[in-house]
Design an enzyme around this catalytic site. Structure first.
Site: not given
Length: 721
Positions: A403, A406, A432, A523, A609
């Site tokens: 992360c 990001k 959200d 996927g 989260d």
């Protein structure tokens, strides 16, 4: 990570022994293009044999003698799998593991050492072998602490009167005495005298043992080991609150159960260190035996064999010529005598002096320095004409994985403002954790997507962490995970390695999804510059899913996981993280949070989260959407081991400055509040009157829950106290 040359061959190193550690160091200095390296070892560190007696005696700390395999693997560009090998399938060329699916190899090497676990009645329950070293060292540290506290008697029995047994007996007796405890240490030897040394050396060892008050039992046959003594035939029992086995070197049981060519359970190898009759498999160190040049089990041979092993592994992977190795017949023995004194023996001549301890200490520290002082990998220089701003970006810290890669919250918020408002079956859209849709038959469905740039080299571990990370959005909405679609970018590699990698990713992702009650249904795959794994996930909930906008005045904030993973990952990229801290953080990040979600979803007024925007950013998201202010209690926020020290030393993720700018905090400063989290904890706003019951429920499920702050009516301010 970033790979500019296609992978075509898999090299697997089974075990983190001395030879493999040196191979990894050399590999990092000159990597073989196209070879993907995997290391398999039960722990994130491996103890150095030469410093163990000094550690037991108290001259070295734990960090001094542990080889950090995480840092070595980062240096070598290798993946580290923390698991135990339990077999080899040579037909399929796979290493069988205790806790996960087999790992395929094109070329493999085994360096797993030996064990001193003894086949004696009661030993498995009450004794500990001197090898593996890490298990013995941990047991000794615990025993010493309890002996000093008066919780156990300082009675130690060492079974085996060779060099290793005598050396450890002296180290333990010295440490107990220095700690203010009167030791009672006994060496038990089956033969008529202590062994493994010449007559002159034996006399010196016996004198040193006598000075430390060590008792010697000769021609003693052990019948049984109990909780408080060692029972001997025809001799009085030896008191033993700690019983250490040092009577010889025994091969690992799993090796004996393979079809590898063996001699007494040790793997038979030739002069080039290849396993006899197998061009793809090598073995080195104490687990191997060379019939053409039999030698004692001693670490010096593994160290000397490492350059030849390194050369021959590269040759096996590239079609080059192999070298042969002839171990020396005579070698110097440096034996610690408990205190900072040592004895040297070679060619039958022995010398005892404090100066020898200093010499041994320098040799040992030099070895560890070679494995600890790893050169930083230089970033490729970019020259020539550049567009404005390029130099500034190149001068910044490298882009983090997970992360930490990001886009910042402020940039992202601006981008989503133009997205159309929810309409029709879409109840909530962008803004959200997940979009909320009405289901035609009643109830609601949530949908989200997330992906991660690789933060470790292991595709299976990355898949597990990425799956947990993506499911966090579903859990945060209080929904039951339903289905998942994978998006996988593999580094360029051969077809056989593609198949291996995708199989590992799929198996790991399926395991996480199944544990959460979801199904992996397909996927998309492609190849690119580096490993990237993501998932589109859906979930269902009968009532309206939780959002960040429902928090109430007086709600207490509960967090289920520590923060600081971004700092640890950034330090790992720079070779600064402690391997144990890195391994511990990754283990938490790979654990699903379905049990936590079930408990919190029943009572929370709002939930999210904690991921890339850091704890402060996610708390402020709840505050802004709910019309609240928040107070965070700094000392109550859980932090990953090692993260605080790294943060205080100035280590931070590349996303930290953006997070800090987007989520200002009043009343104090803590950089870890802005640290981007990967697969971070659930953050729930829980009514104050239900907090203790919720924490009790979490604990009953084996989960963590931490009260970290409280909400009050306001305008979105966050204060640190």
């Amino acid at each position: 990570m970033l790979n500019t040359v296609p992978y075509t061959r898999d090299l697997v190193l089974v075990g983190g022994g001395h030879a493999h550690a040196l191979v990894l160091r050399a590999w990092g200095m000159d990597r073989l293009a196209g070879a993907r390296v995997t290391v398999i070892n039960p722990g994130s560190t491996a103890p150095y044999t030469g410093m163990l007696p000094g550690h037991v005696a108290g001259h070295y700390g734990r960090d001094d003698l542990e080889i950090d395999l995480v840092r070595l693997c980062r240096h070598a560009g290798a993946r580290l799998i923390l698991d135990k090998a339990v077999g080899i399938d040579r037909d399929r060329r796979e290493v069988l593991l205790e806790g996960r699916e087999p790992v395929a190899y094109d070329v493999a090497s085994i360096d797993v050492g030996i064990t001193a676990e003894m086949d004696l009645p009661g030993f498995a329950a009450h004794g500990i072998g001197a090898k593996p070293l890490d298990k013995y060292a941990a047991r000794w540290r615990g025993f010493l602490a309890r002996a000093v506290a008066g919780e156990v008697a300082p009675d130690v029995a060492v079974i085996g009167g060779g060099v290793a047994g005598c050396e450890l007996a002296m180290a333990m007796a010295y440490a107990l005495r220095e700690a203010g405890v009167a030791p009672h240490v006994t060496v038990i030897e089956a033969g008529p005298q202590i062994s493994g040394m010449g007559a002159a050396a034996r006399r010196k060892i016996l004198a040193a043992m006598a000075e430390l008050g060590i008792e010697l039992r000769l021609e003693a046959r052990v019948m049984e080991v109990t909780a408080d003594c060692v029972v001997l035939a025809d001799q009085p029992a030896v008191p033993a609150a700690l019983c250490v086995g040092a009577a010889g070197a025994f091969p690992h049981d799993w090796i004996a159960q393979t079809d590898l060519p063996q001699r007494d359970g040790f793997i038979e190898v030739g002069p080039d260190l290849r396993v006899s009759g197998d061009a793809a498999l090598f073995a080195v160190g104490d687990c191997a035996v060379m019939p053409h040049a039999p030698r004692p089990k001693a670490g010096v041979f593994a160290v000397r064999a490492a350059p030849v092993l390194h050369h021959n592994l590269r040759a096996a992977l590239s079609g080059g010529r192999r070298k042969t190795w002839q171990p020396q017949k005579y070698y110097l023995k440096l034996i610690s005598l408990g205190s900072k004194s040592a004895m040297a023996e070679n060619f039958g001549v022995s010398v005892k002096a404090p100066l020898l301890w200093r010499w041994k200490d320098r040799i040992d520290r030099k070895f560890m320095d070679r494995l600890g002082d790893l050169p930083a990998m230089a970033r490729p220089a970019v020259t020539g004409e550049m567009a404005t701003g390029v130099r500034d970006m190149l001068a910044a810290k490298p882009l983090c994985g997970g992360c930490g890669a990001k886009v910042g919250r402020g940039v992202l918020s601006g981008a989503v403002k133009g997205i159309a408002a929810a309409q029709g079956d879409v109840v909530t859209g962008a803004g959200d954790d997940a979009a909320v849709l009405r289901q035609p038959g009643g109830g609601f469905q949530v949908i989200s997507a997330d992906h991660l740039r690789a933060l470790v080299e292991d595709p299976a571990q990355m898949a597990r962490i990425a799956a947990v990370h993506a499911l966090g959005d579903i859990w945060a909405m209080g929904a039951q995970p339903q289905v998942a679609l994978a998006q996988i970018v593999l580094p360029q590699m051969s077809a056989s390695l593609q198949e291996r990698s995708l199989a590992e990713v799929t198996r790991a992702a399926e395991a996480v999804m199944q544990a959460a009650g979801a199904q992996l249904v397909g996927g998309h795959t492609t190849m690119g510059a580096e490993l990237t794994i993501g998932f589109t996930v859906t979930g269902t909930r009968a009532q309206m899913p939780l959002t960040v906008s429902g928090a109430q005045e007086g709600d207490v904030l509960i967090l289920t996981r520590p923060i600081g993973s971004g700092v640890i990952l950034a330090a790992d990229m720079a070779g600064q993280a402690d391997g144990r801290d890195m391994a511990a953080a990754l283990a938490v990040m790979g654990q699903p949070q379905h049990r936590e979600a079930l408990v919190l979803a029943e009572v929370a007024n709002a939930m999210t989260d904690v991921t890339g925007f850091g704890l402060a950013g996610h708390v402020q998201a709840i505050c802004a959407a709910s019309g609240m202010d928040a107070v965070l209690w700094r000392d109550a926020v859980p932090v990953y081991a090692g993260a605080r020290g790294l943060s205080d030393a100035g280590v931070s993720s590349s996303l930290m400055p953006s997070n800090r700018a987007d989520a200002p905090v009043l009343g104090g400063d803590d950089p870890l509040l802005f640290d981007p989290q990967t697969a971070g904890g659930l953050l729930a706003a829980v009514p104050e009157g239900q907090v203790e019951a919720v924490l009790a429920q979490l604990a009953a499920q084996g989960c963590e829950g931490h009260k970290i702050g409280q909400l009050s009516r306001g305008s979105g301010n966050l204060t640190l106290r």
